[in-house]
Motif scaffolding. Structure first.
Motif, PDB file in Angstrom:
ATOM      1  N   ILE A   1     -49.529   6.342 -17.814  1.00 36.84           N
ATOM      2  CA  ILE A   1     -48.861   7.611 -18.214  1.00 36.84           C
ATOM      3  C   ILE A   1     -47.523   7.955 -17.626  1.00 36.84           C
ATOM      4  O   ILE A   1     -46.549   8.550 -18.282  1.00 36.84           O
ATOM      5  N   ALA A   2     -47.164   7.752 -16.522  1.00 39.96           N
ATOM      6  CA  ALA A   2     -45.881   7.610 -15.652  1.00 39.96           C
ATOM      7  C   ALA A   2     -45.124   6.787 -16.592  1.00 39.96           C
ATOM      8  O   ALA A   2     -43.951   7.453 -16.786  1.00 39.96           O
ATOM      9  N   LEU A   3     -45.179   5.545 -17.045  1.00 39.46           N
ATOM     10  CA  LEU A   3     -44.150   4.922 -17.733  1.00 39.46           C
ATOM     11  C   LEU A   3     -44.007   5.453 -19.313  1.00 39.46           C
ATOM     12  O   LEU A   3     -42.935   5.376 -19.931  1.00 39.46           O
TER      13      LEU A   3
ATOM     14  N   ASN B   1     -58.212   4.377 -12.532  1.00 36.82           N
ATOM     15  CA  ASN B   1     -57.049   5.464 -12.272  1.00 36.82           C
ATOM     16  C   ASN B   1     -55.630   4.986 -11.878  1.00 36.82           C
ATOM     17  O   ASN B   1     -54.896   5.449 -12.331  1.00 36.82           O
TER      18      ASN B   1
ATOM     19  N   LEU C   1     -44.161   8.801 -19.953  1.00 30.23           N
ATOM     20  CA  LEU C   1     -43.440   9.958 -19.781  1.00 30.23           C
ATOM     21  C   LEU C   1     -41.906   9.371 -19.610  1.00 30.23           C
ATOM     22  O   LEU C   1     -40.781   9.966 -20.136  1.00 30.23           O
ATOM     23  N   ALA C   2     -41.723   8.480 -18.839  1.00 28.49           N
ATOM     24  CA  ALA C   2     -40.364   7.913 -18.479  1.00 28.49           C
ATOM     25  C   ALA C   2     -39.658   7.403 -19.857  1.00 28.49           C
ATOM     26  O   ALA C   2     -38.614   7.595 -20.183  1.00 28.49           O
TER      27      ALA C   2
ATOM     28  N   TRP D   1     -52.616   6.221 -14.496  1.00 26.74           N
ATOM     29  CA  TRP D   1     -51.567   7.010 -14.084  1.00 26.74           C
ATOM     30  C   TRP D   1     -50.388   6.329 -14.249  1.00 26.74           C
ATOM     31  O   TRP D   1     -49.472   6.961 -14.378  1.00 26.74           O
ATOM     32  N   LEU D   2     -50.634   5.058 -13.763  1.00 29.78           N
ATOM     33  CA  LEU D   2     -49.271   4.217 -14.094  1.00 29.78           C
ATOM     34  C   LEU D   2     -48.753   4.132 -15.613  1.00 29.78           C
ATOM     35  O   LEU D   2     -47.569   4.257 -15.800  1.00 29.78           O
TER      36      LEU D   2
END
Length: 362
Positions: free
Chosen positions: A327-329, A320, A331-332, A324-325
């Motif tokens: 996914i965040a990168l 996890n 999106l950035a 999520w890390l």
């Protein structure tokens, strides 16, 4: 007094006697006693029974580790997430159902007293803190079974292991024979010497820890697991109503109380000390023997090719975090790319704006 009232009085007395007998007989049962515990490891006082097979999970939870199955037991309250005790000491006493230790934190009845080990907890400590080399000591003097890992190989190198070594230690300076009230116990009987040898081991462990106080200052938790069967041998030889058994029970209760206080103080009041008293286990314990002083340490003892450990129950947490890390990168990167693609150089960039004005002036 009429005959009816006499019969009623007799019935009331019989019920009261039966109730008192039930209460007194129910007190004597196998138990788990918490001698010492820091403030952030909260044990609730109550009569909640705990199964013997759940003791390793309880030890793991007190040390801040995760377990595969949730421990549905109200005796242990959830503590702070970022605090863990510096050590956990578990002493298993065979041959007695309970010991009189009035200064304990809490005591719980033990049901289903099946044999258990802390091998899973030791492997977790070794896998998570392999670089810090924590102290892992598992000792059963009566069976001459010893397993040491990490710094324990250097700290407890002089600890007597075999019964012959321990009995030789009893005749040396600093022996517990000079300070213990032996009363009916003999220095020549085999069963008595076995019990006194186990008391000597507890004394020597405390002495070695006092000599190596730096162990309590590192960041890796230490694990101690001791199994004492001297009382079981005394009960078999002399009987439970013998003066030898009663004197040994009183001596062991006092020694364990002091042992818990000493270890608790050496680790800066950040140690959990538990005592499991069991009359007899329900099934024999079969264990794979290991070397006494094991110096070769590989990342996975079960693999001859020095392979890494397989993913365990902590895989979900790691997965996890990574998921999520990423996914965040992602999106950035998408948002940044979209803004750059739709940017107007004449208005959104000071570089192009000044260049445009310079072109107009020319």
């Amino acid at each position: 007094m009429s005959l009816t009232n006499c019969r009623r009085m007799e019935a009331v007395l019989s019920v009261a006697f039966a109730l008192c007998f039930f209460i007194t007989s129910g007190v004597h049962a196998d138990s788990l006693t918490v001698l010492q515990s820091p403030d952030f490891v909260s044990f609730q006082k109550g009569d909640w029974p705990i199964s013997g097979e759940k003791i390793p999970d309880l030890v793991a939870l007190t040390m801040g580790f995760s377990v595969q199955e949730d421990l549905a037991w109200p005796g242990l309250k959830a503590g702070p997430l970022f605090q863990r005790p510096r050590a956990n000491v578990l002493v298993v006493v065979r041959g007695v159902d309970s010991l009189d230790m009035p200064n304990s934190v809490a005591s719980y009845p033990l049901e289903n007293p099946v044999p258990f080990t802390l091998d899973s907890v030791a492997e977790t400590v070794h896998s998570l803190f392999a670089e810090d080399t924590p102290v892992v000591l598992q000792l059963a003097p009566s069976e001459e079974r010893l397993y040491m890992l990490g710094k324990a190989n250097a700290v407890f190198e002089d600890l007597p292991v075999t019964l012959q070594q321990i009995r030789a230690r009893l005749s040396q300076d600093g022996s517990v024979l000079a300070s213990l009230p032996l009363n009916s116990l003999s220095r020549n009987a085999e069963a008595d010497l076995l019990f006194l040898s186990e008391v000597q081991v507890l004394h020597d462990i405390t002495a070695l820890l006092q000599r190596h106080k730096h162990l309590a200052k590192d960041h890796s938790p230490d694990l101690y697991s001791l199994e004492l069967s001297g009382l079981e041998e005394l009960s078999r030889v002399y009987g439970q109503d013998s003066p030898q058994y009663r004197d040994a029970t009183a001596i062991l209760a006092t020694v364990l109380q002091k042992f818990g206080e000493d270890v608790y103080g050496l680790y800066g009041n950040s140690t959990v000390v538990e005592v499991v008293t069991v009359k007899s286990f329900q099934a024999p314990l079969t264990r794979k023997s290991r070397s006494i002083l094991e110096s070769k340490q590989i990342s996975n003892p079960g693999s001859p090719y020095n392979l890494a450990y397989k993913y365990n129950f902590q895989y979900a947490v790691i997965f996890n975090i990574v998921l999520w890390l990423m996914i965040a990168l992602a999106l950035a990167v998408i948002v940044t790319s979209y803004n750059l693609w739709n940017m107007d150089p004449g208005y959104d960039s000071i570089i192009y704006r000044m260049t445009n004005q310079k072109i107009r002036m020319d």
